[in-house]
Design an enzyme around this catalytic site. Structure first.
Site, PDB file in Angstrom:
ATOM      1  CD  GLU A  41      39.067  28.256  29.077  1.00 60.45           C
ATOM      2  OE1 GLU A  41      39.915  28.731  29.851  1.00 60.45           O
ATOM      3  OE2 GLU A  41      38.610  27.095  29.176  1.00 60.45           O
ATOM      4  CE  LYS A 112      40.405  29.288  33.753  1.00 61.93           C
ATOM      5  NZ  LYS A 112      40.948  28.379  32.709  1.00 61.93           N
ATOM      6  CB  CYS A 153      37.261  26.866  31.919  1.00 61.85           C
ATOM      7  SG  CYS A 153      37.652  25.135  31.515  1.00 61.85           S
TER       8      CYS A 153
END
Length: 267
Positions: A41, A112, A153
Protein backbone atom coordinates in the site's frame (compact mmCIF):
# COMPACT_ATOMS: atom_id res chain seq x y z
CA UNK A 1 3.60 -24.40 -9.56
CA UNK A 2 4.32 -20.66 -9.57
CA UNK A 3 6.51 -18.45 -7.40
CA UNK A 4 4.93 -15.33 -5.95
CA UNK A 5 6.68 -12.46 -4.20
CA UNK A 6 5.52 -9.94 -1.61
CA UNK A 7 7.70 -6.83 -1.58
CA UNK A 8 8.51 -4.81 1.52
CA UNK A 9 9.34 -1.11 1.28
CA UNK A 10 9.87 1.96 3.45
CA UNK A 11 8.26 4.59 1.24
CA UNK A 12 8.55 8.31 2.02
CA UNK A 13 7.47 11.59 0.43
CA UNK A 14 10.19 11.17 -2.23
CA UNK A 15 8.14 9.64 -5.04
CA UNK A 16 11.07 9.30 -7.45
CA UNK A 17 13.08 7.32 -4.91
CA UNK A 18 10.10 5.16 -3.99
CA UNK A 19 9.51 4.24 -7.63
CA UNK A 20 13.18 3.39 -8.09
CA UNK A 21 13.01 1.06 -5.08
CA UNK A 22 9.80 -0.55 -6.32
CA UNK A 23 11.32 -1.09 -9.75
CA UNK A 24 14.44 -2.67 -8.28
CA UNK A 25 12.45 -5.03 -6.05
CA UNK A 26 10.16 -6.14 -8.87
CA UNK A 27 13.13 -6.81 -11.14
CA UNK A 28 14.87 -8.71 -8.36
CA UNK A 29 11.79 -10.85 -7.76
CA UNK A 30 11.44 -11.54 -11.47
CA UNK A 31 15.10 -12.54 -11.69
CA UNK A 32 14.46 -15.08 -8.91
CA UNK A 33 11.63 -16.60 -10.91
CA UNK A 34 8.54 -14.88 -9.47
CA UNK A 35 5.50 -14.94 -11.76
CA UNK A 36 3.44 -12.58 -9.57
CA UNK A 37 4.94 -9.69 -7.60
CA UNK A 38 3.03 -7.50 -5.15
CA UNK A 39 4.02 -4.03 -3.96
CA UNK A 40 2.68 -2.58 -0.69
CA UNK A 41 0.00 0.00 0.00
CA UNK A 42 1.15 3.56 -0.75
CA UNK A 43 4.26 2.20 -2.44
CA UNK A 44 4.79 5.37 -4.48
CA UNK A 45 4.24 7.93 -1.71
CA UNK A 46 3.98 8.09 2.08
CA UNK A 47 4.33 11.69 3.12
CA UNK A 48 2.69 14.31 5.35
CA UNK A 49 -1.10 14.28 5.40
CA UNK A 50 -1.48 17.89 4.17
CA UNK A 51 0.47 16.96 1.01
CA UNK A 52 -1.69 13.94 0.21
CA UNK A 53 -3.78 15.63 -2.54
CA UNK A 54 -0.67 16.77 -4.41
CA UNK A 55 0.59 13.16 -4.52
CA UNK A 56 -2.55 11.85 -6.25
CA UNK A 57 -2.54 10.75 -9.88
CA UNK A 58 -4.90 9.37 -12.52
CA UNK A 59 -4.89 5.67 -13.44
CA UNK A 60 -3.03 6.60 -16.63
CA UNK A 61 -0.62 8.87 -14.76
CA UNK A 62 3.16 8.48 -14.60
CA UNK A 63 3.31 6.04 -11.67
CA UNK A 64 0.98 3.39 -13.06
CA UNK A 65 2.29 3.89 -16.58
CA UNK A 66 5.72 3.04 -15.23
CA UNK A 67 4.32 -0.01 -13.44
CA UNK A 68 2.64 -1.21 -16.65
CA UNK A 69 5.96 -0.94 -18.46
CA UNK A 70 7.72 -2.71 -15.59
CA UNK A 71 5.25 -5.62 -15.74
CA UNK A 72 5.77 -5.87 -19.49
CA UNK A 73 9.55 -5.61 -19.22
CA UNK A 74 9.82 -8.31 -16.54
CA UNK A 75 6.98 -10.46 -17.96
CA UNK A 76 5.40 -10.65 -14.51
CA UNK A 77 1.89 -10.16 -13.21
CA UNK A 78 2.38 -7.04 -11.09
CA UNK A 79 0.19 -5.83 -8.23
CA UNK A 80 0.75 -2.09 -7.82
CA UNK A 81 -0.19 -2.24 -4.12
CA UNK A 82 -1.96 1.09 -3.95
CA UNK A 83 -1.64 4.69 -5.05
CA UNK A 84 -3.67 7.80 -4.30
CA UNK A 85 -6.04 8.14 -7.23
CA UNK A 86 -7.53 11.53 -8.00
CA UNK A 87 -11.15 12.11 -8.94
CA UNK A 88 -13.26 10.75 -6.07
CA UNK A 89 -16.51 12.58 -5.17
CA UNK A 90 -16.34 15.64 -2.97
CA UNK A 91 -12.78 16.47 -3.91
CA UNK A 92 -11.46 13.38 -2.15
CA UNK A 93 -9.17 10.65 -3.46
CA UNK A 94 -9.29 6.87 -3.73
CA UNK A 95 -6.76 4.45 -2.25
CA UNK A 96 -6.45 2.32 -5.36
CA UNK A 97 -4.79 -1.02 -6.11
CA UNK A 98 -4.12 -1.92 -9.75
CA UNK A 99 -3.14 -5.26 -11.26
CA UNK A 100 -1.13 -5.52 -14.48
CA UNK A 101 -0.62 -8.60 -16.61
CA UNK A 102 2.72 -9.82 -18.00
CA UNK A 103 1.98 -7.89 -21.21
CA UNK A 104 1.51 -4.65 -19.27
CA UNK A 105 -2.27 -4.61 -19.73
CA UNK A 106 -4.38 -3.41 -16.84
CA UNK A 107 -6.25 -6.46 -15.51
CA UNK A 108 -8.16 -4.98 -12.59
CA UNK A 109 -8.68 -1.90 -10.41
CA UNK A 110 -9.75 -2.11 -6.78
CA UNK A 111 -10.52 0.90 -4.60
CA UNK A 112 -10.10 0.31 -0.87
CA UNK A 113 -13.50 -0.13 0.80
CA UNK A 114 -12.73 0.13 4.50
CA UNK A 115 -11.02 3.33 5.61
CA UNK A 116 -8.68 3.63 8.57
CA UNK A 117 -10.34 6.07 11.02
CA UNK A 118 -8.88 4.97 14.35
CA UNK A 119 -6.82 5.90 17.38
CA UNK A 120 -4.49 2.95 17.92
CA UNK A 121 -2.61 4.41 20.88
CA UNK A 122 0.69 5.17 19.16
CA UNK A 123 0.41 8.92 19.64
CA UNK A 124 -1.27 9.53 16.29
CA UNK A 125 -4.90 9.54 15.22
CA UNK A 126 -5.66 8.28 11.73
CA UNK A 127 -8.57 9.72 9.70
CA UNK A 128 -8.20 8.25 6.23
CA UNK A 129 -11.77 9.18 5.31
CA UNK A 130 -10.96 12.89 5.67
CA UNK A 131 -9.17 12.74 2.31
CA UNK A 132 -10.11 9.33 0.87
CA UNK A 133 -13.45 8.06 -0.39
CA UNK A 134 -14.36 4.36 -0.03
CA UNK A 135 -14.61 2.10 -3.03
CA UNK A 136 -17.75 0.05 -3.62
CA UNK A 137 -16.78 -2.90 -5.84
CA UNK A 138 -15.51 -6.35 -4.83
CA UNK A 139 -12.85 -7.38 -7.34
CA UNK A 140 -11.61 -10.87 -8.25
CA UNK A 141 -9.74 -11.49 -11.48
CA UNK A 142 -8.13 -14.40 -13.28
CA UNK A 143 -4.33 -14.36 -13.51
CA UNK A 144 -1.70 -16.85 -14.69
CA UNK A 145 -1.19 -17.78 -11.02
CA UNK A 146 -4.86 -18.26 -10.14
CA UNK A 147 -7.94 -16.17 -9.48
CA UNK A 148 -6.85 -13.19 -7.40
CA UNK A 149 -9.07 -11.43 -4.86
CA UNK A 150 -8.03 -7.84 -4.20
CA UNK A 151 -8.04 -5.86 -0.96
CA UNK A 152 -5.96 -3.20 0.81
CA UNK A 153 -4.67 -3.07 4.39
CA UNK A 154 -7.57 -2.22 6.78
CA UNK A 155 -9.86 -4.40 4.65
CA UNK A 156 -8.09 -7.31 6.35
CA UNK A 157 -10.26 -6.82 9.46
CA UNK A 158 -13.49 -7.50 7.57
CA UNK A 159 -13.77 -11.25 6.88
CA UNK A 160 -17.01 -10.85 4.95
CA UNK A 161 -15.05 -9.25 2.10
CA UNK A 162 -12.78 -12.29 1.79
CA UNK A 163 -15.69 -14.71 2.02
CA UNK A 164 -17.26 -12.85 -0.89
CA UNK A 165 -13.99 -13.10 -2.81
CA UNK A 166 -13.85 -16.81 -2.03
CA UNK A 167 -17.39 -17.25 -3.31
CA UNK A 168 -16.30 -15.41 -6.44
CA UNK A 169 -13.68 -18.10 -7.00
CA UNK A 170 -10.56 -16.49 -5.53
CA UNK A 171 -7.75 -18.95 -4.78
CA UNK A 172 -5.25 -16.20 -3.90
CA UNK A 173 -5.93 -13.14 -1.74
CA UNK A 174 -3.84 -9.97 -2.04
CA UNK A 175 -3.44 -7.70 0.99
CA UNK A 176 -0.97 -4.88 0.24
CA UNK A 177 -0.67 -2.96 3.49
CA UNK A 178 0.94 -0.30 5.66
CA UNK A 179 0.01 -1.63 9.11
CA UNK A 180 1.03 0.54 12.04
CA UNK A 181 3.57 -0.86 14.46
CA UNK A 182 0.99 -0.91 17.28
CA UNK A 183 -1.59 -2.96 15.38
CA UNK A 184 0.85 -4.95 13.30
CA UNK A 185 2.81 -6.52 16.13
CA UNK A 186 -0.33 -8.14 17.57
CA UNK A 187 -2.76 -8.51 14.66
CA UNK A 188 -1.03 -8.63 11.25
CA UNK A 189 0.07 -12.26 11.11
CA UNK A 190 -2.96 -13.52 13.05
CA UNK A 191 -5.40 -11.90 10.63
CA UNK A 192 -3.52 -12.98 7.51
CA UNK A 193 -3.41 -16.57 8.68
CA UNK A 194 -7.09 -16.47 9.63
CA UNK A 195 -8.11 -15.21 6.18
CA UNK A 196 -6.02 -17.97 4.58
CA UNK A 197 -7.51 -20.70 6.80
CA UNK A 198 -11.11 -19.49 6.49
CA UNK A 199 -10.97 -19.34 2.71
CA UNK A 200 -8.42 -22.10 2.07
CA UNK A 201 -6.56 -19.62 -0.09
CA UNK A 202 -3.03 -18.40 -0.53
CA UNK A 203 -2.43 -14.90 0.83
CA UNK A 204 0.05 -12.47 -0.71
CA UNK A 205 0.77 -9.68 1.78
CA UNK A 206 3.24 -6.99 0.65
CA UNK A 207 3.97 -4.47 3.39
CA UNK A 208 5.44 -1.16 4.37
CA UNK A 209 7.99 -1.77 7.09
CA UNK A 210 10.05 0.90 8.79
CA UNK A 211 10.33 4.57 9.71
CA UNK A 212 8.64 6.81 7.13
CA UNK A 213 8.75 10.04 9.11
CA UNK A 214 8.98 11.22 12.69
CA UNK A 215 5.29 10.43 13.08
CA UNK A 216 4.90 7.26 11.01
CA UNK A 217 6.30 3.79 11.74
CA UNK A 218 4.99 0.64 10.08
CA UNK A 219 5.30 -2.98 11.13
CA UNK A 220 6.46 -4.68 7.94
CA UNK A 221 6.74 -8.49 7.91
CA UNK A 222 5.58 -8.88 4.32
CA UNK A 223 4.67 -12.52 3.88
CA UNK A 224 3.08 -15.33 1.92
CA UNK A 225 0.63 -17.65 3.69
CA UNK A 226 -0.53 -21.00 2.32
CA UNK A 227 -4.14 -22.34 2.38
CA UNK A 228 -3.42 -24.30 5.58
CA UNK A 229 -2.53 -21.03 7.29
CA UNK A 230 1.23 -21.58 7.40
CA UNK A 231 3.58 -18.67 6.74
CA UNK A 232 5.77 -19.92 3.90
CA UNK A 233 7.87 -16.77 3.45
CA UNK A 234 8.49 -13.60 5.42
CA UNK A 235 10.55 -10.49 4.73
CA UNK A 236 13.17 -9.29 7.17
CA UNK A 237 13.50 -5.66 8.30
CA UNK A 238 13.44 -2.79 5.84
CA UNK A 239 13.35 -3.35 2.09
CA UNK A 240 13.10 -6.93 0.92
CA UNK A 241 11.09 -9.75 -0.58
CA UNK A 242 9.13 -12.74 0.65
CA UNK A 243 9.01 -15.43 -2.05
CA UNK A 244 7.12 -18.71 -1.92
CA UNK A 245 5.44 -21.14 -4.32
CA UNK A 246 1.74 -21.44 -5.06
CA UNK A 247 0.90 -25.14 -5.32
CA UNK A 248 -2.56 -25.75 -6.86
CA UNK A 249 -2.40 -29.46 -5.96
CA UNK A 250 -1.84 -28.66 -2.27
CA UNK A 251 -4.73 -26.21 -2.32
CA UNK A 252 -7.04 -28.69 -4.05
CA UNK A 253 -6.14 -31.39 -1.53
CA UNK A 254 -6.84 -29.09 1.43
CA UNK A 255 -10.20 -28.07 -0.02
CA UNK A 256 -11.08 -31.70 -0.79
CA UNK A 257 -10.07 -33.17 2.56
CA UNK A 258 -11.55 -30.34 4.66
CA UNK A 259 -14.46 -29.07 2.53
CA UNK A 260 -15.50 -26.25 4.82
CA UNK A 261 -16.24 -23.93 1.90
CA UNK A 262 -18.89 -26.40 0.73
CA UNK A 263 -20.32 -26.61 4.26
CA UNK A 264 -21.27 -22.93 4.49
CA UNK A 265 -24.81 -22.31 5.78
CA UNK A 266 -24.78 -18.49 5.61
CA UNK A 267 -24.02 -16.26 2.65
Amino acid sequence: MHLIAAAQMVSTADKAHNLDVATRLVRQAASLGAHLVGLPENFSWMGPEPERPSAAEALDGPTLSRMAELARGTKTTLLAGSILEEGAPGGRLYNTSVLFGPDGARLAVYRKMHLFDVDVGDGATYQESAAVAPGTEVVAVDTPVGRLGMSVCYDLRFPELYRRLSKDGATLLAVPAAFTMMTGKDHWEVLLRARAIENQAYVLAPAQGGRHSAQRLTYGHAMVVDPWGLVTARASEGEGLALAPVDPELQARIRRNLPCLAHRRLD
